[in-house]
Design an enzyme around this catalytic site. Structure first.
Site, PDB file in Angstrom:
ATOM      1  N   ASP A 230      -1.360  54.527  15.481  1.00 51.21           N
ATOM      2  CA  ASP A 230      -2.282  53.390  15.393  1.00 51.21           C
ATOM      3  C   ASP A 230      -1.537  52.063  15.490  1.00 51.21           C
ATOM      4  O   ASP A 230      -1.839  51.107  14.780  1.00 51.21           O
ATOM      5  CB  ASP A 230      -3.133  53.431  14.126  1.00 51.21           C
ATOM      6  CG  ASP A 230      -4.385  52.552  14.258  1.00 51.21           C
ATOM      7  OD1 ASP A 230      -4.754  52.200  15.395  1.00 51.21           O
ATOM      8  OD2 ASP A 230      -4.981  52.199  13.219  1.00 51.21           O
TER       9      ASP A 230
ATOM     10  N   HIS B  84      -6.220  50.814  17.628  1.00 51.71           N
ATOM     11  CA  HIS B  84      -7.681  50.863  17.709  1.00 51.71           C
ATOM     12  C   HIS B  84      -8.300  49.478  17.903  1.00 51.71           C
ATOM     13  O   HIS B  84      -9.449  49.365  18.329  1.00 51.71           O
ATOM     14  CB  HIS B  84      -8.279  51.558  16.474  1.00 51.71           C
ATOM     15  CG  HIS B  84      -8.298  50.728  15.228  1.00 51.71           C
ATOM     16  ND1 HIS B  84      -7.361  50.856  14.221  1.00 51.71           N
ATOM     17  CD2 HIS B  84      -9.154  49.769  14.801  1.00 51.71           C
ATOM     18  CE1 HIS B  84      -7.643  50.017  13.242  1.00 51.71           C
ATOM     19  NE2 HIS B  84      -8.733  49.344  13.569  1.00 51.71           N
TER      20      HIS B  84
ATOM     21  N   SER C 221      -7.658  44.681  10.259  1.00 49.93           N
ATOM     22  CA  SER C 221      -6.866  45.660  11.003  1.00 49.93           C
ATOM     23  C   SER C 221      -5.867  44.958  11.912  1.00 49.93           C
ATOM     24  O   SER C 221      -6.224  44.084  12.695  1.00 49.93           O
ATOM     25  CB  SER C 221      -7.778  46.549  11.844  1.00 49.93           C
ATOM     26  OG  SER C 221      -8.574  47.368  11.033  1.00 49.93           O
TER      27      SER C 221
END
Length: 303
Positions: free
Chosen positions: A77, A47, A156
């Protein structure tokens, strides 16, 4: 005081070892962190780089470089980046399967654009599930690590490391205050990263059923040596599962002759080698064990 000093020494040692090899990454409008895992190869979240073919990285020492998005896998992911520019030393990958609740972990990333930020905490939970989607396809990232190490936007794709400085997870989400999630480094993760690096994508099989864990009858559980199977809630019309004769209400106990107790157990059997190959599936239907033969199709965004 001695305990605090020992804790501080551990965290600072991990930070010094891991920090230089965790980059800030920007791709289009997306930004986050990435971990150097081999010479010229970095791992981040799908993402973070979604929809982009290249981007920029910056390391804690101020060094910058360009990266190419080699491949992304929204259903885990994870994404692999490559670069021709020099990279810091790669970080060793650990095994999230060895983690225990309460174990010290250190998160390194670039939250809110603050390069080389370090937070520490413990493994708050194991075996969590993270729903993900790509087009119409959906999956569950299995065995996700829950930690109370503070994570913020920009973390992230960064590293979650153990006390030895091994990367045991790739930070992926902030689920709430004091509740961060990381994609675990497991054999499955390694297979995904290898596929992304080699082919730029991950091929998966598709059966077309939706299920949830359900208890086995006591006599069946005793015979099989496990308490649960996967109860089929829905079979997609025209899917490989439908063609194989699977029905809602069936209780899947094995696939490809391997035990199945939940959706993740079935997903593990549905990587590239399963596509187009016969897969024996055993289900409990009523009081009878029924064997069927399924042939997984390749999962696409339209399935």
């Amino acid at each position: 005081m001695d305990e605090l000093d020992a804790y501080s020494r551990t965290v600072s040692t991990v930070a010094a070892a891991v920090g230089p090899s965790v980059a800030a990454v920007r791709a289009g409008r997306g930004s986050g962190s990435a971990v150097v895992v081999d010479d010229g190869v970095l791992v981040t979240n799908a993402h973070v780089v979604a929809g982009n073919r290249d981007g920029e990285v910056a390391y804690a020492d101020g060094t910058e470089g360009r990266v190419t998005v080699r491949g992304t896998d929204p259903l885990s992911d994870l994404a692999v980046l490559t670069t021709r520019d020099p990279t810091p030393p790669p970080l060793p990958l650990g095994d999230a399967g060895e983690l225990v609740v309460g174990q010290l972990v250190v998160a390194v990333g670039n939250p809110l654009g603050l390069a080389g930020s370090v937070t520490a905490g413990v493994v708050s939970g194991l075996g969590r599930a993270l729903p993900v989607r790509s087009g119409r396809a959906s999956r569950v990232v299995e065995d996700v690590i829950q930690t109370d190490a503070a994570l913020n936007p920009g973390n992230s794709g960064g590293a979650l490391a153990d006390a030895s400085g091994r990367v045991v997870g790739i930070n992926t989400a902030v689920a709430g205050v004091g509740l961060g999630l990381a994609v675990p480094v497991t054999d499955t993760t390694r297979r995904i990263l290898e596929a992304l690096r080699a082919d730029g994508r991950v091929r998966r099989g598709y059966l077309g059923l939706v299920g949830a864990p359900a208890p086995l009858p006591a006599d069946v559980a005793a015979r099989l040596g496990r308490p649960k199977g996967l109860r089929v809630a829905e079979v997609v019309p025209g899917s490989p599962a439908a063609r194989a004769g699977l029905h809602a209400g069936d209780l899947v106990v094995s696939a490809d002759r391997e035990p199945v107790s939940d959706a993740q157990g079935l997903q593990r059997r549905l990587f590239a080698p399963s596509v187009g190959r016969t897969m024996p599936v055993t289900v409990l239907r009523g009081e009878a064990m029924v064997d069927v033969i399924a042939v997984p199709a390749e999962l696409t965004e339209s399935t």
